[in-house]
Design a protein around this motif. Structure first.
Motif, PDB file in Angstrom:
ATOM      1  N   ARG A 219       0.885  -1.347   0.188  1.00 54.78           N
ATOM      2  CA  ARG A 219       0.043   0.172  -0.074  1.00 54.78           C
ATOM      3  C   ARG A 219       1.011   1.073   0.143  1.00 54.78           C
ATOM      4  O   ARG A 219       0.475   2.262  -0.910  1.00 54.78           O
ATOM      5  N   LEU A 220       1.978   1.408   0.659  1.00 52.99           N
ATOM      6  CA  LEU A 220       2.898   2.299   0.770  1.00 52.99           C
ATOM      7  C   LEU A 220       3.247   2.693  -0.574  1.00 52.99           C
ATOM      8  O   LEU A 220       3.610   3.721  -1.186  1.00 52.99           O
ATOM      9  N   GLY A 221       3.704   1.386  -1.167  1.00 51.05           N
ATOM     10  CA  GLY A 221       4.258   1.711  -2.546  1.00 51.05           C
ATOM     11  C   GLY A 221       3.549   2.117  -3.607  1.00 51.05           C
ATOM     12  O   GLY A 221       3.792   2.982  -4.399  1.00 51.05           O
ATOM     13  N   ALA A 222       2.116   1.732  -3.413  1.00 52.83           N
ATOM     14  CA  ALA A 222       1.093   2.292  -4.309  1.00 52.83           C
ATOM     15  C   ALA A 222       0.843   3.764  -4.329  1.00 52.83           C
ATOM     16  O   ALA A 222       0.754   4.496  -5.070  1.00 52.83           O
ATOM     17  N   ILE A 223       1.056   4.122  -2.970  1.00 52.74           N
ATOM     18  CA  ILE A 223       0.758   5.807  -2.665  1.00 52.74           C
ATOM     19  C   ILE A 223       1.834   6.452  -3.378  1.00 52.74           C
ATOM     20  O   ILE A 223       1.779   7.427  -3.644  1.00 52.74           O
ATOM     21  N   THR A 224       3.173   5.875  -2.959  1.00 43.95           N
ATOM     22  CA  THR A 224       4.314   6.637  -3.324  1.00 43.95           C
ATOM     23  C   THR A 224       4.360   6.656  -4.951  1.00 43.95           C
ATOM     24  O   THR A 224       4.756   7.734  -5.659  1.00 43.95           O
ATOM     25  N   ASN A 225       3.667   5.466  -5.648  1.00 45.56           N
ATOM     26  CA  ASN A 225       3.725   5.479  -7.093  1.00 45.56           C
ATOM     27  C   ASN A 225       2.646   6.654  -7.514  1.00 45.56           C
ATOM     28  O   ASN A 225       3.122   7.402  -8.433  1.00 45.56           O
ATOM     29  N   ALA A 226       1.594   6.814  -6.736  1.00 44.91           N
ATOM     30  CA  ALA A 226       0.588   7.724  -6.964  1.00 44.91           C
ATOM     31  C   ALA A 226       0.950   9.177  -7.175  1.00 44.91           C
ATOM     32  O   ALA A 226       0.732  10.026  -7.892  1.00 44.91           O
ATOM     33  N   LEU A 227       2.089   9.471  -6.110  1.00 42.70           N
ATOM     34  CA  LEU A 227       2.517  10.749  -5.772  1.00 42.70           C
ATOM     35  C   LEU A 227       3.390  11.085  -7.110  1.00 42.70           C
ATOM     36  O   LEU A 227       3.478  12.147  -7.709  1.00 42.70           O
TER      37      LEU A 227
END
Length: 433
Positions: A219-227
């Motif tokens: 989930r942290l990776g997905a949020i970082t990717n979204a940013l």
């Protein structure tokens, strides 16, 4: 005051512990955040260390007795499912999202506790359908941003399975990514509960809890990717934190059973609470003892009973504080007493059955008979949480210790805001000057 970042994203991984550091340091996305950012290795939580008081502290920088959220639930003796402190009106004083709105910043919150009907631009509050006639989606819509939530449910509602985990956090993640990409908020508060749920149900170090940590890394990776994809990455600050730790337990303490035996509460022929002079309100690892009237006879009876429990090594009770002593610890000073459970024990509000009830493998009511819990004193050993941050305004490095009450002032400083008279301080060691 100078703003240090344009976009602050605060991710709360409920029940993330300092003891999890060796695990998450090996997970790719937590590892990347730590390598480019700052880490507070030990964050002292508040008392009682339960989710709603903790999250109110994070956004106010104040102790529970000052922001008013001194427990998860309202005092509603006899209700099998008390209402929670869902509403912003219960928080005394200002909050990080209030000050951000005043400064003209765009705000968003996804399942952040105690935000129902808050003045947040894009708000999906954490609130439960707590009556048989309530509908979960409708209750959420009425207490947050209706059009925003309707859009999220239309796009991602298929990911949910009621309040079950990990499906709920999968829905929250998809909603978070969409919010970053389409709303680009200056302040985003996100609350994930997968890890907390698995620890309650299966134990602190269970495989289910470790699987939740791995899901949180994704989930942290997905949020970082979204940013990165939205063009916000270089102008943002990403914070990942816990609110409290947890301890394994096996035995439930039911103080109300003894209060009933001593005539301090009574039930009718159907087992429903009829009257109470004193009542034990559970905060899991700790519990408030409330009285309707602080008359001498009731207080003397209570004190004698509780002192006898303290002297009994098998009672499960480690410590008893008076209301005045609880106030000094930041808890609810209006209580008559505050009880702390020994490690391995926790409190329930039941007033029927035996005083102590050991969990068994066949327990069906997993909301009551859990495997790990929190709510204990922050002075318990190995009971700290952590905070990690990277991006604009963050000074990379490691500091050994801060307090949960320091997080709000630090976040406010990043956004160029001021939370006023807080109990904590902005942690300048984490910030680029």
């Amino acid at each position: 005051m100078k703003r240090l970042t344009d976009h602050l994203i605060v991710i709360s991984f409920d029940c993330l512990s300092a003891l999890d550091l060796p695990v998450i340091k090996q997970l790719p996305h937590f590892q990347a955040l730590l390598q480019r950012g700052a880490l507070a290795q030990q964050v002292q939580t508040i008392y009682p260390s339960i989710t709603y008081p903790c999250h109110a502290t994070i956004v106010t920088g104040r102790l529970p007795n000052r922001h008013g959220i001194t427990s998860n639930t309202l005092l509603q003796p006899g209700r099998s499912s008390p209402d929670w402190h869902w509403h912003r009106r219960d928080v005394q004083g200002t909050t990080l999202y209030d000050e951000a709105r005043k400064a003209g910043l765009t705000t968003a919150a996804l399942l952040w506790p105690v935000t129902a009907k808050a003045d947040i631009d894009y708000n999906m509050p954490e609130i439960f359908a707590n009556r048989p006639w309530h509908n979960q989606i409708l209750v959420s819509l009425l207490n947050g941003s209706p059009l925003y939530q309707w859009e999220l449910n239309r796009l991602f509602g298929h990911l949910r399975n009621g309040l079950s985990q990990p499906e709920l956090d999968d829905f929250v993640l998809a909603s978070t990514v969409h919010t970053i990409q389409t709303k680009k908020p200056n302040l985003l508060l996100v609350h994930f509960t997968d890890l907390d749920t698995q620890r309650h149900l299966h134990g602190f170090s269970s495989e289910e809890a470790m699987a939740a940590l791995r899901r949180h890394d994704e989930r942290l990776g997905a949020i970082t990717n979204a940013l990165q994809q939205s063009g916000l990455y270089d102008h943002s600050t990403l914070v990942a934190l816990g609110d409290h730790s947890a301890l394994d337990e096996a035995i439930a303490i039911k103080v109300n059973v003894l209060l009933r035996k001593h005539g301090l509460l009574s039930v009718n022929t159907k087992g429903k609470l009829r009257h109470w002079d004193a009542y034990c309100q559970s905060c899991d690892g700790s519990a408030y003892i409330h009285v309707k009237k602080k008359d001498t006879a009731t207080l003397q009876t209570l004190q004698k009973l509780l002192e006898s429990l303290l002297q009994d090594p098998e009672s499960g009770i480690e410590q008893m504080l008076t209301g005045a002593e609880a106030e000094k610890r930041g808890a609810d000073g209006t209580c008559a007493f505050l009880l702390e459970a020994k490690q391995g024990y926790y409190f329930l509000e039941d007033y029927e059955g035996a005083y102590l009830r050991e969990n068994t493998a066949g327990d069906m009511d997993r909301k009551k008979y859990t495997r790990a819990t929190h709510g204990y004193s922050p002075e318990k050993p190995d009971y700290s949480t952590i905070v990690m941050a990277a991006g604009r305004g963050i000074q990379p490095g490691t500091i050994p210790f801060i307090r949960l009450i320091d997080e709000g002032p630090t976040f406010a400083r990043l956004l160029g805001l001021d939370l006023g008279d807080t109990d904590g301080r902005a942690v300048e060691e984490l910030l680029q000057q």
